[in-house]
Design an enzyme around this catalytic site. Structure first.
Site, PDB file in Angstrom:
ATOM      1  CD  GLU A 154      -3.177  -0.421   0.149  1.00 26.60           C
ATOM      2  OE1 GLU A 154      -3.131   0.768  -0.229  1.00 26.60           O
ATOM      3  OE2 GLU A 154      -4.021  -1.220  -0.260  1.00 26.60           O
ATOM      4  CB  SER A 210     -32.367 -26.626  51.879  1.00 31.60           C
ATOM      5  OG  SER A 210     -33.700 -26.814  52.303  1.00 31.60           O
TER       6      SER A 210
END
Length: 771
Positions: A80, A337
């Site tokens: 690029e 419980s």
């Protein structure tokens, strides 16, 4: 006359001033100002768990340069922008070349844009015109003025368009290739390098042939930079990409952290991808066997680090019929419980009990509160170990009554487990049976205390969270309770060995009305919690912790290679095994043999053997003295004996337990029958008997009439008697007086009468609604 060199200085100064003024007048848009990073939540290895797109539904996974493959960065700058590291933001040679190609061919052949110019167009979009290109050039120069080359390259790596809703190399790598960008091959690096040139036309998931042609162009450009074999291998590799799909692991945790960890674009978590996938698969599989609208939740935590490895807030995030959006890990629900292990651990620390302390599982009333057991039956005399393993309610309430409800809740809070009560409600005895609400994540952190020598922890969801641990109980109490839950205690180990679930200590819970089913447990390595129910609170009859939550808990432990603790934990200092006596609770070695009719092996903590709780109904000491006739062996009193007599002693059982003793034991531990010569004053017919109702009698309630009543009397005693209705003391009368009993509702009623001499009678009647 102004000299030439001064003219140049003035011109340069004016130009610099103009640049600064323009820079201030037209500041650079902040990167991501109008389109911020999508928030991505990642696992501990960087795998995305869930991505939250921005307002334009664009996915970006923020990444630093050192987290990207060097192959990609090398290909990017070589293809690029070869001059990226030295030009000032614009490459004049590339611009001249692009302009010449435009004049010769009559169209744009190459744009001449540098990486810096592409970043400028990303943060400040411009039209593809001469004016737009000029503005792009100025922005590029401005970028170079304010940012380093590394910063500019980082912006490109994170914002470059990659097709569809993807931006940035990390998002593209994860979405198309299913891997992080630091693991790219040569071919993959080249593919992602060229993709931003035409992101819509080169998408590898839609146009693989077109993408391969463009990729190969990059690979050929890299010849000489990359080795020839590497380029050849890359050229032979076909382009393949998976279809775009949103990452969706631990989605509810991701949503939770997105809200709590604001201003972060990338949120790291402690989640282990394999563990999370396994737990989610187990929940989805289990959900298929459950009715509609029933959800599940589970959480797995590493005990050593307090890091949460798996977090499933609902059964299946794609199934909205099961309230998939409701996170039940953090929902406050009745724990049933599951608080009982903490109660017994606290009572051990307070010196109230040892592992085999005698408790009464019989109908009892505690200031009007009359708990029952889940099985609607009672077991009579039980130990702490038996009460915990069988999850008996009445013994738990008996222990809580001794410890204190408010104190119990405060001790839980001190250890990091905060309970939620209804507005205006205060802690009461019902808290041990689910009378308050708790969260699954808090419960898992608290249960870890049983595997961490009494230290509870706050679960950690992100690596940066500080480690917080709180003393929940002593090391000795944690060991004893964990041993009971895992093996049943000394007696359970001797009878059943280690059992089928060796290495896991867990407790189940079921809330009132079958609304919540829980199972929470620990091994040496992990703490796991499971919840099953409907998030809207609708009851699920027949769903309780033992049959729907516990099997899933065991499956989760088994799914981890080191989920079980196969080596027994060492016994901590201060904990020892001792032979103790029932009913007094003392050591065998400390008492007389005749006061120790039943022996049990118990875990003793701190060298103390707490005595059995005082009788809640009958006054008097723990030892009963009585007299027997020397010849007949029958019971007498000095004032009615006609011959010689001897004084005897026996350990007194709690009055509520005497009717529940086995016949052989009752004969051995209770005083003998009264001699005939003393019958007139104490036992005329050889025993006491309730009259006025018969055992098993059925009473019908007439509609609209007053509650039925019965006038009861005692035959066989003139002494003071105590009357109990369903375990609740309702009166004290002499044997010659009438006791009135009222039956306010339909149901079963157990009526017991007994005196201080050990005599009792018990009947049961049923009250039914009349037609």
């Amino acid at each position: 006359m102004i000299r030439p060199y001064r003219t140049w200085w003035i011109a340069a100064l004016c130009a610099a001033s103009a640049v600064l003024i323009l820079d201030r007048m037209f500041p650079l848009p902040a990167p991501g100002r109008d389109s911020p990073y999508a928030v991505v939540v990642v696992a501990r290895d960087g795998t995305p768990l869930r991505a939250f797109p921005d307002k334009d539904h664009v996915w970006r996974h923020p990444v630093a340069l050192n987290e990207v493959s060097p192959l990609y960065l090398e290909a990017l700058t070589a293809y690029e922008d070869r001059a990226f590291w030295w030009h000032p933001g614009v490459n004049p040679f590339a611009l001249v070349r692009a302009g010449w190609q435009w004049l010769v061919h009559g169209k744009v052949v190459s744009g001449g844009s540098t990486i810096t110019m592409q970043v400028a167009r990303i943060i400040d979009p411009t039209p593809r015109t001469v004016h737009g290109k000029l503005r792009q050039i100025l922005r590029a120069l401005q970028l170079e003025l304010h940012h380093s080359k590394a910063d500019i390259l980082t912006l490109y790596v994170n914002y470059a368009p990659m097709g569809g809703v993807l931006e940035g190399v990390e998002a593209a790598s994860r979405a198309y290739l299913g891997k992080p960008s630091n693991r790219l091959t040569h071919a993959e690096a080249a593919l992602l390098t060229v993709l931003p040139q035409m992101p819509s036309l080169l998408r590898p998931d839609r146009f693989p042939q077109r993408a391969q042609v463009a990729r190969d162009k990059v690979l050929r450009r890299m010849q000489g930079r990359w080795s020839a074999p590497a380029v050849a291998d890359a050229l032979s590799e076909p382009v393949y990409a998976q279809s775009l799909r949103e990452p969706m692991l631990a989605p509810l945790l991701a949503q939770r952290l997105k809200r709590s960890e604001r201003r972060q674009n990338r949120i790291g978590t402690t989640i282990d991808v394999q563990a999370q996938s396994t737990v989610e698969a187990l929940l989805i599989d289990r959900a298929r066997m459950l009715p509609p609208r029933v959800s599940l939740a589970a959480m797995v935590m590493d005990n050593a680090t307090a890091e949460v490895l798996a977090y499933a807030g609902s059964a299946d995030f794609t199934d909205r019929d099961r309230f998939s959006h409701v996170d039940m890990v953090r929902a406050a629900r009745s724990p049933g419980s599951t608080l009982k292990p903490f109660l017994y651990a606290f009572a051990l620390d307070e010196g109230l009990i040892h592992s085999e302390s005698l408790l009464s599982d019989t109908p009892q009333s505690f200031s009007g509160y009359q708990p029952g057991n889940f099985q609607q039956a009672f077991n009579g005399p039980v130990s702490v170990s038996e009460a915990l393993v069988k999850s008996l309610n009445v013994p738990a309430v008996e222990v809580l009554d001794q410890l204190g409800s408010a104190r119990f809740v405060a001790m839980l809070r001190r250890g990091g487990l905060k309970l939620d009560f209804p507005r205006g409600a205060e802690p009461s005895l019902s808290v041990i049976l689910g009378g308050a609400a708790a969260r699954l994540d808090d419960m898992v952190g608290a249960y870890a205390a049983f595997a961490r020598k009494g230290m509870a922890v706050t679960p950690r969801f992100i690596p940066s969270a500080s480690r917080q641990e709180q003393r929940m109980m002593s090391e000795g109490a944690a060991f004893i309770v964990r041993d009971i839950l895992e093996t049943g205690g000394p007696l359970g180990r001797a009878v059943e060995g280690q059992g089928a679930y060796q290495g896991i200590a867990w407790k189940t819970g079921t809330s009132f009305g079958f609304r919540d089913a829980w199972a929470v447990g620990v091994s040496s390595r992990y703490s796991v919690g499971v919840w099953v129910g409907r998030p809207d609170g609708t009851p699920n009859p027949g769903f309780f912790g033992a049959n729907v939550a516990a099997p899933l808990l065991v499956d989760i432990f088994n799914a981890f290679p080191d989920g079980r603790s196969l080596n027994p934990e060492p016994v901590p200092a201060g904990v020892s095994q001792e032979k103790i006596c029932w009913p007094l609770g003392m050591r065998v070695a400390e008492g007389d043999a005749h006061l120790c009719p039943v022996q049990r092996t118990a875990w003793i903590f701190g060298g103390t053997t707490p005595p059995t709780f005082a009788d809640r109904v009958r006054n008097g000491g723990p030892v009963l003295a009585y007299y027997v006739d020397r010849r007949s062996g029958l019971r007498v009193m000095p004032d009615c004996a006609t011959a010689g007599f001897d004084r005897r002693e026996t350990a007194r059982w709690p009055s509520s337990l005497e009717p529940w003793l086995e016949p052989a034991l009752r004969k051995r531990v209770l005083p003998p029958p009264w001699a005939p010569e003393c019958a007139g004053a104490y036992r005329p017919d050889g025993g006491i008997k309730i009259v006025g109702l018969s055992d098993g009698e059925i009473i019908r309630r007439a509609p609209g009439k007053a509650n039925p009543r019965a006038n009861l009397e005692i035959r066989g005693s003139r002494a003071e008697l105590m009357w109990m209705l369903n375990g609740h003391l309702i009166g004290r009368q002499r044997g010659t007086e009438v006791q009135t009993v009222e039956f306010p509702t339909a149901g079963r009623y157990d009526i017991t009468a007994f005196d201080d001499f050990g005599q009792f009678d018990r009947i049961s009647v049923s009250v039914m609604a009349g037609n």
